[in-house]
Enzyme design. Structure first.
Site, PDB file in Angstrom:
ATOM      1  N   PRO A 152     -19.355  17.231 -95.380  1.00 51.76           N
ATOM      2  CA  PRO A 152     -18.699  18.537 -95.222  1.00 51.76           C
ATOM      3  C   PRO A 152     -17.202  18.351 -94.973  1.00 51.76           C
ATOM      4  CG  PRO A 152     -20.649  18.372 -93.815  1.00 51.76           C
ATOM      5  CD  PRO A 152     -20.382  17.002 -94.372  1.00 51.76           C
ATOM      6  N   GLU A 153     -16.402  19.024 -95.755  1.00 54.61           N
ATOM      7  CA  GLU A 153     -14.958  18.972 -95.602  1.00 54.61           C
ATOM      8  C   GLU A 153     -14.493  20.311 -95.009  1.00 54.61           C
ATOM      9  OE1 GLU A 153     -12.976  16.494 -96.112  1.00 54.61           O
ATOM     10  OE2 GLU A 153     -14.266  15.078 -97.161  1.00 54.61           O
ATOM     11  N   HIS A 155     -35.169  16.031 -88.681  1.00 60.77           N
ATOM     12  CA  HIS A 155     -33.708  16.018 -88.507  1.00 60.77           C
ATOM     13  C   HIS A 155     -33.155  17.295 -87.884  1.00 60.77           C
ATOM     14  CE1 HIS A 155     -34.322  12.592 -91.069  1.00 60.77           C
ATOM     15  NE2 HIS A 155     -34.614  13.337 -92.107  1.00 60.77           N
ATOM     16  N   ARG A 171     -28.270  12.168 -91.106  1.00 58.06           N
ATOM     17  CA  ARG A 171     -27.634  10.868 -90.859  1.00 58.06           C
ATOM     18  C   ARG A 171     -27.104  10.730 -89.433  1.00 58.06           C
ATOM     19  NH1 ARG A 171     -24.062   9.135 -95.881  1.00 58.06           N
ATOM     20  NH2 ARG A 171     -24.027   7.241 -94.639  1.00 58.06           N
ATOM     21  N   ARG A 216       8.727   6.353 -93.520  1.00 59.06           N
ATOM     22  CA  ARG A 216       7.352   5.869 -93.743  1.00 59.06           C
ATOM     23  C   ARG A 216       7.207   5.216 -95.106  1.00 59.06           C
ATOM     24  NH1 ARG A 216       2.498   8.624 -90.659  1.00 59.06           N
ATOM     25  NH2 ARG A 216       3.602  10.050 -89.278  1.00 59.06           N
TER      26      ARG A 216
END
Ligand SMILES: [Zn+2]
Length: 270
Positions: free
Chosen positions: A2-3, A91, A110, A151
């Site tokens: 999931p983002e 789960h 997971r 950077r």
């Protein structure tokens, strides 16, 4: 995984069912998530009212009338609002029972997710060091430009650093850099202010498009049989190695940058 768009879609899906409700009880079937579910979780939250459901980076924040719950979906987690007597399936690790007879259920095959309690979520160590949200007013091209000075790291790694800006995962970084015409391996400190302006706008665009895709294909968060879908915005370069660039027709290239697969057009991105 999931983002940000999936987490935001989840937030929008569950918030109307939770806001204003009180937590009647908690069932923890397996506390061994990424961090252990606190043993005193039920004590902390029982009887507490959920005042708001927020998102910060990829954390969902259930603000209570005292303290807050931080929920992370990890690699594979999903949340559902279900009747309180729905039988647990494999789960289903944590249930928050609500005062209307329903529950919020975390399923996480997971177990990289998390359910944590905190007295003050904004100062929690997982939250305090985070950069701005992509939709914050503070997130601008000027901000990126200032942060990038000196950077040497690749710009793709720079924008995926949650201390710089939250929620820009690998797919979104590749897509945003393509839209902005910036080569993903270019040193972050060697990009001008205007190009950073385009990049900030492109990051918001790809995230907004993905949230909108989630909104149109929105799973029913109260459907016990609903599978957590992954909606993917129409990708222009990500996962399209050797296919034609949608802008110039040249071949999309794939290269590992900072251990992650990156996709770009060497003609359109500099
Ligand atoms: Zn191209």
């Amino acid at each position: 995984m999931p983002e940000l768009p999936e987490v935001e879609t989840t937030r929008r899906g569950i918030a109307p069912h939770l806001t204003g409700r009180r937590i009647a009880d908690v069932t923890v079937r397996n506390p061994n998530l990424r961090w252990p579910v606190p043993a005193d979780l039920a004590e902390r939250v029982r009887g507490r009212q959920i005042q708001a459901v927020r998102r910060r980076a990829k954390y969902l924040v259930l603000e209570l009338d005292a303290g807050a719950l931080l929920i992370h979906l990890g690699m594979s987690g999903n949340l559902r609002v279900l009747p309180g007597d729905s039988p647990a399936r494999p789960h289903d690790h944590v249930d928050l029972m609500l005062d209307d007879g329903r529950m919020l259920r975390l399923n996480d095959p997971r177990r990289f997710g998390a359910v944590l309690w905190t007295a003050d979520w904004r100062s929690h160590p997982l939250i305090a060091g985070l950069g701005p949200e992509p939709f914050d007013e503070a997130f601008t091209g000027d901000y990126l430009y200032e942060r990038a000075q000196g950077r040497q790291q690749a710009v793709k790694n720079f924008i995926m650093d949650a201390r710089v800006v939250t929620g820009v995962g690998n797919i979104y970084a590749s897509e945003a850099l393509f839209r902005a015409g910036i080569h993903p391996a270019r040193a972050a400190g060697r990009i001008g202010r205007e190009r950073y302006g385009r990049l900030a706008a492109a990051i918001r665009e790809v995230l907004e498009a993905s949230i909108a895709a989630g909104g149109t294909t929105l799973r029913d968060f109260t459907d016990p049989s609903g599978k957590p879908g992954y909606f993917v915005l129409s990708l222009q370069v990500y996962g399209r190695a050797d296919l034609p660039c949608p802008r110039c027709g040249g071949a999309v290239r794939q290269q590992r940058i900072g251990q992650r697969s990156s996709f770009f057009c060497a003609r359109c991105q500099h």
